[in-house]
Write an enzyme that holds these catalytic residues in place. Sequence first.
Site, PDB file in Angstrom:
ATOM      1  N   LYS A 191       0.829  -1.209   0.000  1.00 16.18           N
ATOM      2  CA  LYS A 191       0.000   0.000   0.000  1.00 16.18           C
ATOM      3  C   LYS A 191       0.859   1.252   0.000  1.00 16.18           C
ATOM      4  O   LYS A 191       1.999   1.251   0.480  1.00 16.18           O
ATOM      5  CB  LYS A 191      -0.936   0.003   1.212  1.00 16.18           C
ATOM      6  CG  LYS A 191      -0.268  -0.108   2.574  1.00 16.18           C
ATOM      7  CD  LYS A 191      -1.328  -0.266   3.668  1.00 16.18           C
ATOM      8  CE  LYS A 191      -0.718  -0.514   5.023  1.00 16.18           C
ATOM      9  NZ  LYS A 191      -1.749  -0.697   6.082  1.00 16.18           N
ATOM     10  N   ARG A 193     -10.163  -5.380   1.507  1.00 16.12           N
ATOM     11  CA  ARG A 193     -10.181  -4.170   2.322  1.00 16.12           C
ATOM     12  C   ARG A 193     -11.470  -4.077   3.132  1.00 16.12           C
ATOM     13  O   ARG A 193     -12.556  -4.294   2.608  1.00 16.12           O
ATOM     14  CB  ARG A 193     -10.059  -2.927   1.422  1.00 16.12           C
ATOM     15  CG  ARG A 193      -8.810  -2.896   0.577  1.00 16.12           C
ATOM     16  CD  ARG A 193      -8.885  -1.804  -0.473  1.00 16.12           C
ATOM     17  NE  ARG A 193     -10.000  -2.004  -1.396  1.00 16.12           N
ATOM     18  CZ  ARG A 193     -10.350  -1.126  -2.333  1.00 16.12           C
ATOM     19  NH1 ARG A 193      -9.688   0.004  -2.461  1.00 16.12           N
ATOM     20  NH2 ARG A 193     -11.357  -1.390  -3.137  1.00 16.12           N
ATOM     21  N   ASP A 232      -5.874   1.353  13.840  1.00 16.18           N
ATOM     22  CA  ASP A 232      -6.399   0.241  13.048  1.00 16.18           C
ATOM     23  C   ASP A 232      -5.715  -1.037  13.515  1.00 16.18           C
ATOM     24  O   ASP A 232      -4.475  -1.109  13.537  1.00 16.18           O
ATOM     25  CB  ASP A 232      -6.150   0.458  11.558  1.00 16.18           C
ATOM     26  CG  ASP A 232      -7.051   1.530  10.968  1.00 16.18           C
ATOM     27  OD1 ASP A 232      -7.986   1.967  11.663  1.00 16.18           O
ATOM     28  OD2 ASP A 232      -6.823   1.923   9.804  1.00 16.18           O
ATOM     29  N   GLU A 257      -2.239   0.687  11.480  1.00 12.95           N
ATOM     30  CA  GLU A 257      -2.166   2.110  11.165  1.00 12.95           C
ATOM     31  C   GLU A 257      -2.469   2.915  12.422  1.00 12.95           C
ATOM     32  O   GLU A 257      -3.156   2.440  13.332  1.00 12.95           O
ATOM     33  CB  GLU A 257      -3.143   2.509  10.047  1.00 12.95           C
ATOM     34  CG  GLU A 257      -2.801   1.960   8.681  1.00 12.95           C
ATOM     35  CD  GLU A 257      -3.677   2.538   7.571  1.00 12.95           C
ATOM     36  OE1 GLU A 257      -4.350   3.565   7.804  1.00 12.95           O
ATOM     37  OE2 GLU A 257      -3.687   1.941   6.482  1.00 12.95           O
TER      38      GLU A 257
END
Length: 311
Positions: A159, A232, A272, A280
């Site tokens: 990513k 996702r 996250d 994250e």
Amino acid sequence: MKFAFLADPLDHFKIYKDTTFAMMSEAARRGHEVYAFQQKDMAFEGDRVTANVARIAMTGDAEQWYRADPAAPVSLDMFDAVLVRKDPPFNMEYVYLTYLLEIAQKQGARVFNRPEAIRSHNEKLAIAQFPQFTSPTLVTSDAARLKAFHAQHKDVILKPLDGMGGAGIFRVKEDGMNLGSVIETLTVNGAHSIMAQRYIPDIAKGDKRVLLIGGQVVPYCLARIPQGGEVRGNLAAGGLGVAQPISERDREIGETLGPILFERGLLLVGLDVIGDCLTEINVTSPTCFQEIAQQTGFNVAGMFIDAVEKQ
């Protein structure tokens, strides 16, 4: 008190789920004055950072949810709190925004999250400061290193470092299908660094948003569960949001990071967590207040405004 929200255009809000709307509504309910402005409304002129700021009245009407007075240029230090709710991408314009806010802060403005703290915590890279909670991770622009990481871990996520809402996220399985093409695309042929992480199968149970407010862990998280074959879980990518009590591991991560990040000037943080792993640290405009409140009854916006009032 006077609360000024630095946000994206109010007309774009989806008020049934927008976290900034929930913050504004809670502040107004308590009798605070609510104001709003955008990044384009700001300027450094003479010796002050000012903005064209409009006072907002909440109407209670779902169709036209606010009324705005004519905007007027004011110094940001006139507000009790300036709340940064500008969405990414975190590009150079966003960096310039943090510089302006930092100047305003030195002139007396109270800014949350602190602009230098936002700037210092890239939402992908910040997890590298807490490796005890992460899955194997690599950040590089070098294709050979990325291919070696895939060869070692077999199933990986790749990513960009500046995306949001799940944009630009790829999964490459053991067969390595399209690995070279994905690396070339994301790194722009080696010009940009990206992140690779070992795939975490627990994503099937949801990408959990664990909220930290004033250094404290919100007792419920929102598990964003991938739908329709997606890898996702992001709500913007069609994930299903399911609120649930935080796990012991979620609490361990949150209670470790909460005081540290709060001390650095981050009043509101969205972690996250997939399975047991931190993936994250969101500091620009963390969301999920309304989904948690609607499903559990816990007033997340109330906890947030409590924290702002205390500051």
